[in-house]
Scaffold this motif. Structure first.
Motif, PDB file in Angstrom:
ATOM      1  N   THR A   4      92.018 -40.985  -9.799  1.00  0.00           N
ATOM      2  CA  THR A   4      91.538 -40.941 -11.185  1.00  0.00           C
ATOM      3  C   THR A   4      90.169 -40.283 -11.262  1.00  0.00           C
ATOM      4  O   THR A   4      89.920 -39.421 -12.118  1.00  0.00           O
ATOM      5  CB  THR A   4      91.486 -42.367 -11.778  1.00  0.00           C
ATOM      6  N   ARG A   5      89.293 -40.673 -10.375  1.00  0.00           N
ATOM      7  CA  ARG A   5      87.944 -40.096 -10.388  1.00  0.00           C
ATOM      8  C   ARG A   5      87.982 -38.600 -10.054  1.00  0.00           C
ATOM      9  O   ARG A   5      87.291 -37.798 -10.680  1.00  0.00           O
ATOM     10  CB  ARG A   5      87.056 -40.844  -9.406  1.00  0.00           C
ATOM     11  N   CYS A   6      88.797 -38.210  -9.076  1.00  0.00           N
ATOM     12  CA  CYS A   6      88.913 -36.796  -8.712  1.00  0.00           C
ATOM     13  C   CYS A   6      89.551 -35.981  -9.832  1.00  0.00           C
ATOM     14  O   CYS A   6      89.144 -34.849 -10.103  1.00  0.00           O
ATOM     15  CB  CYS A   6      89.711 -36.637  -7.413  1.00  0.00           C
ATOM     16  N   ARG A   7      90.555 -36.554 -10.511  1.00  0.00           N
ATOM     17  CA  ARG A   7      91.191 -35.843 -11.630  1.00  0.00           C
ATOM     18  C   ARG A   7      90.200 -35.642 -12.777  1.00  0.00           C
ATOM     19  O   ARG A   7      90.170 -34.570 -13.395  1.00  0.00           O
ATOM     20  CB  ARG A   7      92.426 -36.591 -12.114  1.00  0.00           C
ATOM     21  N   ALA A   8      89.389 -36.642 -13.062  1.00  0.00           N
ATOM     22  CA  ALA A   8      88.379 -36.508 -14.116  1.00  0.00           C
ATOM     23  C   ALA A   8      87.360 -35.428 -13.745  1.00  0.00           C
ATOM     24  O   ALA A   8      86.963 -34.617 -14.588  1.00  0.00           O
ATOM     25  CB  ALA A   8      87.688 -37.852 -14.360  1.00  0.00           C
ATOM     26  N   ALA A  35      87.893 -32.892 -11.731  1.00  0.00           N
ATOM     27  CA  ALA A  35      88.584 -31.600 -11.826  1.00  0.00           C
ATOM     28  C   ALA A  35      88.697 -31.150 -13.277  1.00  0.00           C
ATOM     29  O   ALA A  35      88.445 -29.982 -13.597  1.00  0.00           O
ATOM     30  CB  ALA A  35      89.974 -31.708 -11.186  1.00  0.00           C
ATOM     31  N   SER A  36      89.057 -32.056 -14.134  1.00  0.00           N
ATOM     32  CA  SER A  36      89.207 -31.729 -15.556  1.00  0.00           C
ATOM     33  C   SER A  36      87.888 -31.254 -16.159  1.00  0.00           C
ATOM     34  O   SER A  36      87.856 -30.288 -16.936  1.00  0.00           O
ATOM     35  CB  SER A  36      89.722 -32.959 -16.306  1.00  0.00           C
ATOM     36  N   SER A  37      86.797 -31.901 -15.788  1.00  0.00           N
ATOM     37  CA  SER A  37      85.488 -31.529 -16.343  1.00  0.00           C
ATOM     38  C   SER A  37      85.048 -30.138 -15.903  1.00  0.00           C
ATOM     39  O   SER A  37      84.211 -29.514 -16.544  1.00  0.00           O
ATOM     40  CB  SER A  37      84.427 -32.562 -15.951  1.00  0.00           C
ATOM     41  N   ARG A  38      85.634 -29.651 -14.819  1.00  0.00           N
ATOM     42  CA  ARG A  38      85.288 -28.315 -14.302  1.00  0.00           C
ATOM     43  C   ARG A  38      86.411 -27.299 -14.516  1.00  0.00           C
ATOM     44  O   ARG A  38      86.341 -26.194 -14.032  1.00  0.00           O
ATOM     45  CB  ARG A  38      84.934 -28.408 -12.820  1.00  0.00           C
ATOM     46  N   GLU A  39      87.443 -27.750 -15.229  1.00  0.00           N
ATOM     47  CA  GLU A  39      88.607 -26.910 -15.528  1.00  0.00           C
ATOM     48  C   GLU A  39      89.327 -26.442 -14.260  1.00  0.00           C
ATOM     49  O   GLU A  39      89.821 -25.324 -14.185  1.00  0.00           O
ATOM     50  CB  GLU A  39      88.235 -25.737 -16.433  1.00  0.00           C
ATOM     51  N   TYR A  40      89.398 -27.342 -13.268  1.00  0.00           N
ATOM     52  CA  TYR A  40      90.194 -27.092 -12.073  1.00  0.00           C
ATOM     53  C   TYR A  40      91.609 -27.572 -12.370  1.00  0.00           C
ATOM     54  O   TYR A  40      91.807 -28.541 -13.099  1.00  0.00           O
ATOM     55  CB  TYR A  40      89.672 -27.866 -10.864  1.00  0.00           C
ATOM     56  N   GLU A  41      92.581 -26.927 -11.775  1.00  0.00           N
ATOM     57  CA  GLU A  41      93.965 -27.346 -11.929  1.00  0.00           C
ATOM     58  C   GLU A  41      94.409 -28.068 -10.663  1.00  0.00           C
ATOM     59  O   GLU A  41      94.519 -27.449  -9.599  1.00  0.00           O
ATOM     60  CB  GLU A  41      94.870 -26.131 -12.178  1.00  0.00           C
ATOM     61  N   VAL A  42      94.650 -29.369 -10.764  1.00  0.00           N
ATOM     62  CA  VAL A  42      95.115 -30.143  -9.612  1.00  0.00           C
ATOM     63  C   VAL A  42      96.590 -29.811  -9.393  1.00  0.00           C
ATOM     64  O   VAL A  42      97.426 -30.058 -10.263  1.00  0.00           O
ATOM     65  CB  VAL A  42      94.915 -31.660  -9.826  1.00  0.00           C
ATOM     66  N   VAL A  43      96.881 -29.230  -8.232  1.00  0.00           N
ATOM     67  CA  VAL A  43      98.245 -28.791  -7.933  1.00  0.00           C
ATOM     68  C   VAL A  43      98.941 -29.689  -6.917  1.00  0.00           C
ATOM     69  O   VAL A  43     100.163 -29.604  -6.766  1.00  0.00           O
ATOM     70  CB  VAL A  43      98.265 -27.319  -7.452  1.00  0.00           C
ATOM     71  N   ALA A  44      98.194 -30.533  -6.222  1.00  0.00           N
ATOM     72  CA  ALA A  44      98.808 -31.430  -5.232  1.00  0.00           C
ATOM     73  C   ALA A  44      97.838 -32.550  -4.886  1.00  0.00           C
ATOM     74  O   ALA A  44      96.625 -32.415  -5.049  1.00  0.00           O
ATOM     75  CB  ALA A  44      99.183 -30.660  -3.963  1.00  0.00           C
ATOM     76  N   MET A  45      98.416 -33.650  -4.417  1.00  0.00           N
ATOM     77  CA  MET A  45      97.601 -34.768  -3.943  1.00  0.00           C
ATOM     78  C   MET A  45      98.188 -35.244  -2.618  1.00  0.00           C
ATOM     79  O   MET A  45      99.406 -35.323  -2.463  1.00  0.00           O
ATOM     80  CB  MET A  45      97.606 -35.907  -4.947  1.00  0.00           C
ATOM     81  N   PHE A  46      97.307 -35.547  -1.682  1.00  0.00           N
ATOM     82  CA  PHE A  46      97.700 -36.011  -0.356  1.00  0.00           C
ATOM     83  C   PHE A  46      96.991 -37.329  -0.097  1.00  0.00           C
ATOM     84  O   PHE A  46      95.826 -37.502  -0.476  1.00  0.00           O
ATOM     85  CB  PHE A  46      97.323 -34.974   0.704  1.00  0.00           C
ATOM     86  N   THR A  47      97.681 -38.253   0.552  1.00  0.00           N
ATOM     87  CA  THR A  47      97.100 -39.573   0.794  1.00  0.00           C
ATOM     88  C   THR A  47      97.382 -40.040   2.215  1.00  0.00           C
ATOM     89  O   THR A  47      98.329 -39.589   2.857  1.00  0.00           O
ATOM     90  CB  THR A  47      97.675 -40.623  -0.184  1.00  0.00           C
TER      91      THR A  47
END
Length: 141
Positions: A32-36, A38-50
């Protein structure tokens, strides 16, 4: 009118154990924090790894998959987002090795909590924070 260019990004989130995945919201809160961010910088999240294992090791299934993804997409460098420096690694040696592997794979490390840079002051601070993460991991054992 020019079209906005969205930089591609991947998120990496890690907790230390399977119990934390089951009983806690650590992975989701990091995402959630990383998505926020990314959104604030107009990055497009294309994948997540855990991963749900210790950060003292550099070889982890999610990390290996993410590095493979970055290498496959090296022609189009991706931002590599972590919530906190301790999510990348909990040991200075593993941190430095992963930073090197990320760079070779074309990944650009960013975080909402740390500014990474190539200048000597930024590198010094990053090493201090990575050492601090190692110290706290050792104390927690």
């Amino acid at each position: 009118m020019s079209e906005k260019i969205h930089k591609p990004a991947v998120i990496y989130a890690r907790v230390s154990s399977k119990k934390q995945v089951k009983d806690g919201g650590g992975i989701e809160s990091q995402a959630t924090r990383c998505r926020a961010y990314a959104s604030s910088r107009e990055y497009e999240v294309v994948a997540m790894f855990t991963d749900d294992m210790t950060g003292s090791k550099e070889r982890r299934p999610g990390m290996d998959a993410m590095l493979s993804f970055l290498k496959q997409n090296k022609a189009n460098p991706h931002l590599f987002l972590i919530d906190d420096i301790s999510r990348l690694a909990r040991g200075l040696k593993a941190h430095l090795a992963l930073r090197d592997q990320l760079a070779k794979a074309g990944g650009i490390l960013e975080s909402p909590s740390v500014v990474f840079g190539d200048d000597s002051d930024s590198q010094f601070l990053e090493n201090v924070l990575a050492s601090s993460a190692q110290h706290f991991a050792q104390k927690n054992r």
